[in-house]
Enzyme design. Structure first.
Site, PDB file in Angstrom:
ATOM      1  N   PRO A   1       0.851  -1.192   0.000  1.00  0.00           N
ATOM      2  CA  PRO A   1       0.000   0.000   0.000  1.00  0.00           C
ATOM      3  C   PRO A   1       0.884   1.238   0.000  1.00  0.00           C
ATOM      4  O   PRO A   1       1.846   1.300   0.769  1.00  0.00           O
ATOM      5  CB  PRO A   1      -0.751  -0.121   1.338  1.00  0.00           C
ATOM      6  CG  PRO A   1       0.116  -0.966   2.217  1.00  0.00           C
ATOM      7  CD  PRO A   1       0.933  -1.850   1.309  1.00  0.00           C
TER       8      PRO A   1
ATOM      9  N   GLY B   1       7.020  -2.233  -2.926  1.00  0.00           N
ATOM     10  CA  GLY B   1       6.407  -0.910  -3.050  1.00  0.00           C
ATOM     11  C   GLY B   1       7.077  -0.098  -4.144  1.00  0.00           C
ATOM     12  O   GLY B   1       6.717  -0.179  -5.321  1.00  0.00           O
ATOM     13  N   ARG B   2       8.121   0.649  -3.750  1.00  0.00           N
ATOM     14  CA  ARG B   2       8.740   1.564  -4.717  1.00  0.00           C
ATOM     15  C   ARG B   2       9.345   0.840  -5.906  1.00  0.00           C
ATOM     16  O   ARG B   2       9.404   1.397  -7.008  1.00  0.00           O
ATOM     17  CB  ARG B   2       9.773   2.433  -3.993  1.00  0.00           C
ATOM     18  CG  ARG B   2       9.093   3.448  -3.070  1.00  0.00           C
ATOM     19  CD  ARG B   2      10.031   3.973  -2.030  1.00  0.00           C
ATOM     20  NE  ARG B   2      10.556   2.896  -1.194  1.00  0.00           N
ATOM     21  CZ  ARG B   2      11.577   3.027  -0.359  1.00  0.00           C
ATOM     22  NH1 ARG B   2      12.183   4.187  -0.266  1.00  0.00           N
ATOM     23  NH2 ARG B   2      11.968   1.995   0.373  1.00  0.00           N
TER      24      ARG B   2
ATOM     25  N   CYS C   1       3.028   3.038   9.675  1.00  0.00           N
ATOM     26  CA  CYS C   1       3.186   4.371   9.096  1.00  0.00           C
ATOM     27  C   CYS C   1       3.991   5.277  10.026  1.00  0.00           C
ATOM     28  O   CYS C   1       3.671   5.424  11.198  1.00  0.00           O
ATOM     29  CB  CYS C   1       1.825   4.990   8.817  1.00  0.00           C
ATOM     30  SG  CYS C   1       2.009   6.641   8.116  1.00  0.00           S
TER      31      CYS C   1
ATOM     32  N   ASN D   1       9.344  -7.181   3.663  1.00  0.00           N
ATOM     33  CA  ASN D   1       9.188  -5.930   2.909  1.00  0.00           C
ATOM     34  C   ASN D   1      10.378  -5.004   3.158  1.00  0.00           C
ATOM     35  O   ASN D   1      10.965  -5.009   4.233  1.00  0.00           O
ATOM     36  CB  ASN D   1       7.872  -5.264   3.350  1.00  0.00           C
ATOM     37  CG  ASN D   1       7.662  -3.868   2.782  1.00  0.00           C
ATOM     38  OD1 ASN D   1       7.420  -2.920   3.524  1.00  0.00           O
ATOM     39  ND2 ASN D   1       7.747  -3.731   1.486  1.00  0.00           N
ATOM     40  N   GLY D   2      10.685  -4.215   2.136  1.00  0.00           N
ATOM     41  CA  GLY D   2      11.710  -3.195   2.246  1.00  0.00           C
ATOM     42  C   GLY D   2      12.803  -3.358   1.209  1.00  0.00           C
ATOM     43  O   GLY D   2      13.610  -4.286   1.269  1.00  0.00           O
TER      44      GLY D   2
HETATM   45  C1  LIG Z   1       4.735   7.207  -1.039  1.00  0.00           C
HETATM   46  C2  LIG Z   1       4.566   6.099  -0.025  1.00  0.00           C
HETATM   47  C3  LIG Z   1       3.342   5.927   0.602  1.00  0.00           C
HETATM   48  C4  LIG Z   1       3.171   4.891   1.535  1.00  0.00           C
HETATM   49  N1  LIG Z   1       1.918   4.691   2.083  1.00  0.00           N
HETATM   50  C5  LIG Z   1       1.722   3.601   2.895  1.00  0.00           C
HETATM   51  C6  LIG Z   1       0.409   3.253   3.366  1.00  0.00           C
HETATM   52  O1  LIG Z   1      -0.600   3.899   3.026  1.00  0.00           O
HETATM   53  N2  LIG Z   1       0.298   2.178   4.195  1.00  0.00           N
HETATM   54  C7  LIG Z   1       1.383   1.416   4.567  1.00  0.00           C
HETATM   55  O2  LIG Z   1       1.232   0.438   5.308  1.00  0.00           O
HETATM   56  N3  LIG Z   1       2.614   1.706   4.118  1.00  0.00           N
HETATM   57  C8  LIG Z   1       2.800   2.753   3.292  1.00  0.00           C
HETATM   58  N4  LIG Z   1       4.048   2.989   2.764  1.00  0.00           N
HETATM   59  C9  LIG Z   1       5.138   2.026   3.068  1.00  0.00           C
HETATM   60  C10 LIG Z   1       5.180   0.920   2.008  1.00  0.00           C
HETATM   61  O3  LIG Z   1       4.020   0.138   2.031  1.00  0.00           O
HETATM   62  C11 LIG Z   1       6.406   0.005   2.223  1.00  0.00           C
HETATM   63  O4  LIG Z   1       6.289  -0.595   3.491  1.00  0.00           O
HETATM   64  C12 LIG Z   1       7.727   0.772   2.139  1.00  0.00           C
HETATM   65  O5  LIG Z   1       7.734   1.670   1.045  1.00  0.00           O
HETATM   66  C13 LIG Z   1       8.914  -0.191   2.022  1.00  0.00           C
HETATM   67  O6  LIG Z   1       8.777  -0.991   0.869  1.00  0.00           O
HETATM   68  P1  LIG Z   1       9.560  -0.659  -0.515  1.00  0.00           P
HETATM   69  O7  LIG Z   1      11.024  -0.488  -0.154  1.00  0.00           O
HETATM   70  O8  LIG Z   1       9.314  -1.861  -1.368  1.00  0.00           O
HETATM   71  O9  LIG Z   1       8.988   0.614  -1.068  1.00  0.00           O
HETATM   72  C14 LIG Z   1       4.244   4.025   1.862  1.00  0.00           C
HETATM   73  C15 LIG Z   1       5.476   4.216   1.214  1.00  0.00           C
HETATM   74  C16 LIG Z   1       5.643   5.218   0.282  1.00  0.00           C
HETATM   75  C17 LIG Z   1       6.981   5.371  -0.405  1.00  0.00           C
END
Ligand SMILES: Cc1cc2nc3c(=O)[nH]c(=O)nc-3n(C[C@H](O)[C@H](O)[C@H](O)COP(=O)(O)O)c2cc1C
Length: 346
Positions: free
Chosen positions: A31, A240-241, A116, A216-217
Protein backbone atom coordinates in the site's frame (compact mmCIF):
# COMPACT_ATOMS: atom_id res chain seq x y z
CA UNK A 1 8.08 -20.95 6.98
CA UNK A 2 4.35 -21.57 7.09
CA UNK A 3 2.96 -25.06 6.47
CA UNK A 4 0.90 -24.09 3.40
CA UNK A 5 3.71 -22.22 1.68
CA UNK A 6 4.72 -23.85 -1.62
CA UNK A 7 8.42 -24.13 -2.39
CA UNK A 8 9.62 -23.79 -5.99
CA UNK A 9 12.60 -25.17 -7.91
CA UNK A 10 15.05 -22.70 -6.37
CA UNK A 11 14.17 -23.84 -2.85
CA UNK A 12 12.29 -20.57 -2.30
CA UNK A 13 8.56 -19.95 -1.76
CA UNK A 14 6.43 -19.37 -4.84
CA UNK A 15 3.07 -19.02 -3.11
CA UNK A 16 1.57 -18.97 0.37
CA UNK A 17 -1.80 -19.06 2.01
CA UNK A 18 -3.53 -16.67 4.40
CA UNK A 19 -6.07 -19.01 5.99
CA UNK A 20 -8.17 -20.04 2.93
CA UNK A 21 -6.81 -17.34 0.64
CA UNK A 22 -4.09 -18.54 -1.74
CA UNK A 23 -1.57 -15.83 -2.61
CA UNK A 24 -0.06 -16.83 -5.94
CA UNK A 25 2.51 -15.70 -6.80
CA UNK A 26 3.63 -14.97 -3.25
CA UNK A 27 4.47 -11.44 -4.33
CA UNK A 28 2.23 -8.56 -3.28
CA UNK A 29 1.97 -4.85 -4.07
CA UNK A 30 2.55 -2.60 -1.03
CA UNK A 31 0.00 0.00 0.00
CA UNK A 32 1.36 3.46 -0.85
CA UNK A 33 -0.68 6.56 -0.10
CA UNK A 34 -0.84 8.88 -3.09
CA UNK A 35 0.48 6.13 -5.39
CA UNK A 36 -1.38 2.83 -5.28
CA UNK A 37 -4.76 4.17 -6.30
CA UNK A 38 -7.01 2.32 -8.74
CA UNK A 39 -5.10 3.60 -11.77
CA UNK A 40 -1.75 2.38 -10.46
CA UNK A 41 -3.10 -0.99 -9.34
CA UNK A 42 -4.69 -1.49 -12.75
CA UNK A 43 -1.35 -0.71 -14.38
CA UNK A 44 0.48 -3.28 -12.27
CA UNK A 45 -2.16 -5.98 -12.69
CA UNK A 46 -2.22 -5.40 -16.46
CA UNK A 47 1.40 -6.63 -16.59
CA UNK A 48 0.54 -10.07 -15.19
CA UNK A 49 -0.47 -11.84 -12.00
CA UNK A 50 0.13 -10.14 -8.65
CA UNK A 51 -0.46 -12.20 -5.48
CA UNK A 52 -2.46 -9.45 -3.73
CA UNK A 53 -2.95 -5.73 -4.01
CA UNK A 54 -3.59 -3.28 -1.17
CA UNK A 55 -5.57 -0.06 -1.22
CA UNK A 56 -3.88 3.09 0.10
CA UNK A 57 -4.45 3.28 3.84
CA UNK A 58 -7.67 4.88 5.03
CA UNK A 59 -8.54 6.24 8.48
CA UNK A 60 -10.85 3.98 10.44
CA UNK A 61 -12.65 7.06 11.77
CA UNK A 62 -13.43 8.39 8.28
CA UNK A 63 -14.62 5.01 7.01
CA UNK A 64 -16.75 4.36 10.10
CA UNK A 65 -18.42 7.75 9.53
CA UNK A 66 -19.06 6.74 5.91
CA UNK A 67 -17.17 9.74 4.49
CA UNK A 68 -17.28 9.69 0.71
CA UNK A 69 -13.65 10.76 0.24
CA UNK A 70 -12.26 7.77 2.16
CA UNK A 71 -14.74 5.29 0.74
CA UNK A 72 -13.58 6.36 -2.71
CA UNK A 73 -9.96 5.91 -1.69
CA UNK A 74 -10.70 2.37 -0.47
CA UNK A 75 -12.56 1.42 -3.67
CA UNK A 76 -11.42 -1.48 -5.85
CA UNK A 77 -12.45 -3.06 -9.15
CA UNK A 78 -14.82 -6.06 -8.98
CA UNK A 79 -12.16 -8.22 -10.67
CA UNK A 80 -9.31 -6.96 -8.48
CA UNK A 81 -8.75 -10.20 -6.54
CA UNK A 82 -7.49 -10.72 -3.95
CA UNK A 83 -7.58 -7.13 -2.66
CA UNK A 84 -6.80 -5.95 0.85
CA UNK A 85 -8.19 -2.77 2.43
CA UNK A 86 -5.84 -1.21 4.95
CA UNK A 87 -7.17 0.86 7.86
CA UNK A 88 -5.34 2.91 10.46
CA UNK A 89 -6.27 4.43 13.79
CA UNK A 90 -6.16 3.66 17.51
CA UNK A 91 -9.73 3.08 18.66
CA UNK A 92 -10.53 -0.64 18.57
CA UNK A 93 -14.30 -0.25 18.20
CA UNK A 94 -13.93 2.29 15.39
CA UNK A 95 -11.43 0.14 13.49
CA UNK A 96 -13.74 -2.83 13.95
CA UNK A 97 -16.67 -0.89 12.48
CA UNK A 98 -14.54 0.33 9.56
CA UNK A 99 -13.34 -3.22 8.87
CA UNK A 100 -16.91 -4.52 8.94
CA UNK A 101 -18.02 -1.86 6.44
CA UNK A 102 -15.11 -2.68 4.14
CA UNK A 103 -15.89 -6.38 4.36
CA UNK A 104 -19.46 -5.51 3.27
CA UNK A 105 -17.94 -3.77 0.23
CA UNK A 106 -16.45 -7.15 -0.73
CA UNK A 107 -12.73 -6.85 -0.02
CA UNK A 108 -10.79 -10.12 0.26
CA UNK A 109 -9.02 -9.25 3.53
CA UNK A 110 -8.44 -6.45 6.04
CA UNK A 111 -5.03 -5.12 7.05
CA UNK A 112 -4.28 -2.98 10.09
CA UNK A 113 -1.52 -0.39 9.66
CA UNK A 114 1.10 -0.42 12.43
CA UNK A 115 3.95 0.85 10.30
CA UNK A 116 3.19 4.37 9.10
CA UNK A 117 5.90 6.75 10.33
CA UNK A 118 4.08 9.99 9.47
CA UNK A 119 3.73 12.52 12.29
CA UNK A 120 0.08 13.07 11.42
CA UNK A 121 -0.78 9.38 11.83
CA UNK A 122 1.50 8.75 14.84
CA UNK A 123 0.16 11.86 16.59
CA UNK A 124 -3.13 10.01 16.94
CA UNK A 125 -1.14 6.92 17.99
CA UNK A 126 -2.04 5.03 14.87
CA UNK A 127 0.58 3.64 12.48
CA UNK A 128 3.98 2.78 13.90
CA UNK A 129 3.23 4.48 17.26
CA UNK A 130 1.11 1.40 18.03
CA UNK A 131 4.32 -0.60 18.30
CA UNK A 132 4.91 1.15 21.63
CA UNK A 133 1.53 -0.02 22.97
CA UNK A 134 1.35 -3.84 22.93
CA UNK A 135 -1.81 -3.88 25.03
CA UNK A 136 -3.60 -1.62 22.57
CA UNK A 137 -2.36 -3.76 19.66
CA UNK A 138 -4.01 -6.76 21.33
CA UNK A 139 -7.27 -4.87 21.85
CA UNK A 140 -7.37 -3.59 18.27
CA UNK A 141 -6.65 -6.96 16.66
CA UNK A 142 -9.17 -8.69 18.96
CA UNK A 143 -11.90 -6.15 18.14
CA UNK A 144 -11.32 -6.25 14.39
CA UNK A 145 -11.05 -10.05 14.42
CA UNK A 146 -14.41 -10.31 16.15
CA UNK A 147 -16.00 -7.93 13.62
CA UNK A 148 -15.05 -9.62 10.33
CA UNK A 149 -14.95 -13.07 8.78
CA UNK A 150 -12.44 -12.29 6.00
CA UNK A 151 -8.74 -12.94 6.68
CA UNK A 152 -7.03 -10.35 8.87
CA UNK A 153 -3.49 -9.07 8.36
CA UNK A 154 -1.25 -6.64 10.20
CA UNK A 155 1.58 -4.56 8.70
CA UNK A 156 4.40 -3.18 10.82
CA UNK A 157 7.98 -1.98 10.89
CA UNK A 158 10.83 -3.82 12.67
CA UNK A 159 10.20 -1.57 15.65
CA UNK A 160 9.70 2.02 16.71
CA UNK A 161 13.42 2.76 16.94
CA UNK A 162 16.74 0.90 17.07
CA UNK A 163 16.46 0.30 20.81
CA UNK A 164 13.07 -1.31 20.40
CA UNK A 165 13.08 -3.73 17.48
CA UNK A 166 10.04 -5.41 18.97
CA UNK A 167 8.31 -6.66 15.80
CA UNK A 168 8.64 -10.30 17.00
CA UNK A 169 6.68 -9.48 20.16
CA UNK A 170 4.06 -7.28 18.46
CA UNK A 171 3.59 -9.75 15.61
CA UNK A 172 3.15 -12.61 18.07
CA UNK A 173 0.52 -10.63 20.01
CA UNK A 174 -1.29 -9.90 16.75
CA UNK A 175 -1.21 -13.58 15.80
CA UNK A 176 -2.51 -14.70 19.20
CA UNK A 177 -5.41 -12.24 18.85
CA UNK A 178 -6.32 -13.58 15.43
CA UNK A 179 -4.15 -11.97 12.74
CA UNK A 180 -3.57 -14.52 9.99
CA UNK A 181 -0.52 -12.99 8.29
CA UNK A 182 1.96 -10.28 9.16
CA UNK A 183 3.99 -8.00 6.89
CA UNK A 184 7.23 -6.64 8.30
CA UNK A 185 9.23 -3.78 6.77
CA UNK A 186 12.88 -4.11 7.94
CA UNK A 187 13.15 -0.39 8.82
CA UNK A 188 12.21 1.02 12.20
CA UNK A 189 10.06 4.11 12.48
CA UNK A 190 13.25 6.06 13.31
CA UNK A 191 14.80 4.98 9.98
CA UNK A 192 11.93 6.59 8.05
CA UNK A 193 13.01 5.68 4.49
CA UNK A 194 16.79 5.32 4.97
CA UNK A 195 18.85 3.23 7.42
CA UNK A 196 21.06 0.17 7.15
CA UNK A 197 19.37 -2.98 5.77
CA UNK A 198 18.78 -5.29 8.73
CA UNK A 199 16.96 -8.56 8.11
CA UNK A 200 17.52 -10.34 11.44
CA UNK A 201 14.37 -8.87 12.96
CA UNK A 202 12.21 -10.23 10.14
CA UNK A 203 13.94 -13.62 10.54
CA UNK A 204 13.08 -13.48 14.26
CA UNK A 205 9.42 -12.77 13.43
CA UNK A 206 9.39 -15.78 11.07
CA UNK A 207 10.86 -17.96 13.83
CA UNK A 208 8.27 -16.85 16.34
CA UNK A 209 5.04 -17.11 14.27
CA UNK A 210 2.84 -19.90 12.91
CA UNK A 211 1.14 -17.61 10.39
CA UNK A 212 2.81 -16.48 7.14
CA UNK A 213 5.21 -13.55 7.22
CA UNK A 214 5.61 -11.20 4.26
CA UNK A 215 9.03 -9.55 4.03
CA UNK A 216 9.19 -5.93 2.91
CA UNK A 217 11.71 -3.20 2.25
CA UNK A 218 13.82 -2.39 -0.82
CA UNK A 219 12.94 -5.47 -2.83
CA UNK A 220 13.68 -4.13 -6.30
CA UNK A 221 15.18 -7.00 -8.30
CA UNK A 222 16.15 -10.68 -8.21
CA UNK A 223 19.16 -10.12 -5.90
CA UNK A 224 17.23 -8.18 -3.27
CA UNK A 225 14.30 -10.62 -3.48
CA UNK A 226 16.56 -13.64 -3.09
CA UNK A 227 18.42 -12.21 -0.09
CA UNK A 228 15.17 -11.25 1.66
CA UNK A 229 13.74 -14.76 1.14
CA UNK A 230 16.91 -16.67 2.02
CA UNK A 231 18.01 -14.57 4.99
CA UNK A 232 14.61 -14.31 6.67
CA UNK A 233 12.79 -17.50 5.64
CA UNK A 234 9.71 -15.36 4.99
CA UNK A 235 6.75 -16.78 3.03
CA UNK A 236 6.29 -13.98 0.52
CA UNK A 237 7.49 -10.56 -0.54
CA UNK A 238 5.84 -7.15 -0.60
CA UNK A 239 7.12 -4.64 -3.16
CA UNK A 240 6.41 -0.91 -3.05
CA UNK A 241 8.74 1.56 -4.72
CA UNK A 242 10.28 -1.20 -6.82
CA UNK A 243 6.91 -1.48 -8.59
CA UNK A 244 6.92 2.26 -9.33
CA UNK A 245 10.26 1.85 -11.04
CA UNK A 246 9.29 -1.40 -12.73
CA UNK A 247 5.61 -2.43 -12.78
CA UNK A 248 6.72 -5.76 -14.35
CA UNK A 249 8.64 -6.72 -11.22
CA UNK A 250 5.96 -9.21 -10.09
CA UNK A 251 5.98 -11.01 -13.44
CA UNK A 252 9.77 -11.06 -13.52
CA UNK A 253 10.26 -12.26 -9.94
CA UNK A 254 7.56 -14.92 -10.36
CA UNK A 255 9.30 -16.25 -13.48
CA UNK A 256 12.65 -16.29 -11.69
CA UNK A 257 11.18 -18.13 -8.70
CA UNK A 258 9.75 -20.77 -11.06
CA UNK A 259 13.22 -21.20 -12.55
CA UNK A 260 12.23 -19.58 -15.86
CA UNK A 261 14.08 -16.87 -17.80
CA UNK A 262 13.31 -13.30 -16.81
CA UNK A 263 10.86 -11.64 -19.26
CA UNK A 264 12.64 -8.66 -20.84
CA UNK A 265 10.78 -5.39 -21.15
CA UNK A 266 11.77 -2.95 -23.88
CA UNK A 267 11.50 0.80 -24.02
CA UNK A 268 8.41 0.73 -26.26
CA UNK A 269 6.57 -1.39 -23.69
CA UNK A 270 7.56 1.02 -20.92
CA UNK A 271 6.32 3.96 -22.98
CA UNK A 272 3.00 2.23 -23.72
CA UNK A 273 2.56 1.40 -20.04
CA UNK A 274 3.13 5.00 -19.00
CA UNK A 275 0.63 6.28 -21.56
CA UNK A 276 -1.93 3.72 -20.44
CA UNK A 277 -1.39 4.82 -16.84
CA UNK A 278 -1.89 8.46 -17.80
CA UNK A 279 -5.20 7.70 -19.53
CA UNK A 280 -6.37 5.61 -16.61
CA UNK A 281 -5.43 8.37 -14.15
CA UNK A 282 -7.25 11.02 -16.15
CA UNK A 283 -10.34 8.84 -16.32
CA UNK A 284 -10.16 8.19 -12.58
CA UNK A 285 -9.84 11.88 -11.69
CA UNK A 286 -12.48 12.99 -14.22
CA UNK A 287 -14.97 10.73 -12.52
CA UNK A 288 -14.18 12.30 -9.14
CA UNK A 289 -13.57 15.85 -10.43
CA UNK A 290 -16.02 17.38 -8.02
CA UNK A 291 -14.29 15.63 -5.16
CA UNK A 292 -11.10 16.61 -3.39
CA UNK A 293 -8.91 16.22 -6.48
CA UNK A 294 -10.19 19.36 -8.20
CA UNK A 295 -8.90 19.72 -11.74
CA UNK A 296 -8.36 16.18 -13.17
CA UNK A 297 -5.42 17.29 -15.34
CA UNK A 298 -3.57 18.79 -12.38
CA UNK A 299 -4.24 15.71 -10.28
CA UNK A 300 -3.00 13.48 -13.12
CA UNK A 301 0.12 15.64 -13.53
CA UNK A 302 0.87 15.21 -9.81
CA UNK A 303 0.55 11.43 -10.03
CA UNK A 304 2.63 11.29 -13.21
CA UNK A 305 5.47 13.22 -11.56
CA UNK A 306 5.30 11.01 -8.49
CA UNK A 307 5.56 7.89 -10.67
CA UNK A 308 8.26 9.30 -12.97
CA UNK A 309 10.62 9.96 -10.05
CA UNK A 310 11.00 6.19 -9.96
CA UNK A 311 9.79 5.00 -13.39
CA UNK A 312 12.23 7.13 -15.39
CA UNK A 313 15.15 6.33 -13.10
CA UNK A 314 16.42 3.73 -15.52
CA UNK A 315 16.17 5.71 -18.71
CA UNK A 316 19.57 6.20 -20.23
CA UNK A 317 20.14 9.97 -20.50
CA UNK A 318 21.44 10.63 -17.01
CA UNK A 319 18.12 11.83 -15.69
CA UNK A 320 17.64 14.87 -17.94
CA UNK A 321 14.39 13.57 -19.41
CA UNK A 322 13.12 12.83 -15.96
CA UNK A 323 13.93 16.35 -14.76
CA UNK A 324 12.11 17.77 -17.78
CA UNK A 325 8.97 15.78 -16.90
CA UNK A 326 9.20 16.83 -13.25
CA UNK A 327 9.47 20.50 -14.26
CA UNK A 328 6.45 20.40 -16.59
CA UNK A 329 3.75 22.86 -15.68
CA UNK A 330 0.89 21.31 -17.58
CA UNK A 331 -0.19 17.79 -18.38
CA UNK A 332 0.16 18.50 -22.12
CA UNK A 333 3.76 19.60 -21.59
CA UNK A 334 4.49 16.51 -19.47
CA UNK A 335 3.01 14.27 -22.17
CA UNK A 336 5.36 15.70 -24.79
CA UNK A 337 8.37 15.43 -22.43
CA UNK A 338 7.43 11.78 -21.85
CA UNK A 339 7.24 11.21 -25.63
CA UNK A 340 10.74 12.73 -25.98
CA UNK A 341 12.08 10.38 -23.30
CA UNK A 342 11.08 7.39 -25.37
CA UNK A 343 11.77 8.80 -28.86
CA UNK A 344 14.52 6.79 -30.63
CA UNK A 345 17.86 8.66 -30.52
CA UNK A 346 18.58 10.29 -33.91
C1 LIG B 1 4.74 7.21 -1.04
C2 LIG B 1 4.57 6.10 -0.02
C3 LIG B 1 3.34 5.93 0.60
C4 LIG B 1 3.17 4.89 1.53
N1 LIG B 1 1.92 4.69 2.08
C5 LIG B 1 1.72 3.60 2.89
C6 LIG B 1 0.41 3.25 3.37
O1 LIG B 1 -0.60 3.90 3.03
N2 LIG B 1 0.30 2.18 4.20
C7 LIG B 1 1.38 1.42 4.57
O2 LIG B 1 1.23 0.44 5.31
N3 LIG B 1 2.61 1.71 4.12
C8 LIG B 1 2.80 2.75 3.29
N4 LIG B 1 4.05 2.99 2.76
C9 LIG B 1 5.14 2.03 3.07
C10 LIG B 1 5.18 0.92 2.01
O3 LIG B 1 4.02 0.14 2.03
C11 LIG B 1 6.41 0.00 2.22
O4 LIG B 1 6.29 -0.60 3.49
C12 LIG B 1 7.73 0.77 2.14
O5 LIG B 1 7.73 1.67 1.05
C13 LIG B 1 8.91 -0.19 2.02
O6 LIG B 1 8.78 -0.99 0.87
P1 LIG B 1 9.56 -0.66 -0.51
O7 LIG B 1 11.02 -0.49 -0.15
O8 LIG B 1 9.31 -1.86 -1.37
O9 LIG B 1 8.99 0.61 -1.07
C14 LIG B 1 4.24 4.02 1.86
C15 LIG B 1 5.48 4.22 1.21
C16 LIG B 1 5.64 5.22 0.28
C17 LIG B 1 6.98 5.37 -0.41
Amino acid sequence: MHANTVIGPRGLPISFQVRDLRVEPGLVLAPMEGVTDLAFRRLVRAMGPVGMTWTEFVPGEGIARGEERWLRMAAFDPDERPVVVQVYGRRPEVLAEAARLMQDQGCSAIDINMGCPSKKVCAHSGGSALMKEPQLVAEIVRAVRAAVQVPLLVKMRAGFDHQARNAPEIAWIAQEEGAEAVTVHWRTRADLFSGQRELETIAAVVDRLRVPVIGNGDVVDVQSAESMLRQTGCDGLMVGRGAMRNPWIFVQLAAWLRGEPLPRIDSAQRHQALLRYLDSCQEQFSQSSRGRHGDPDRATLGRLKQLCKHFLDDESDGGEARTAVLRSETLAEARSRVAECFAPAS
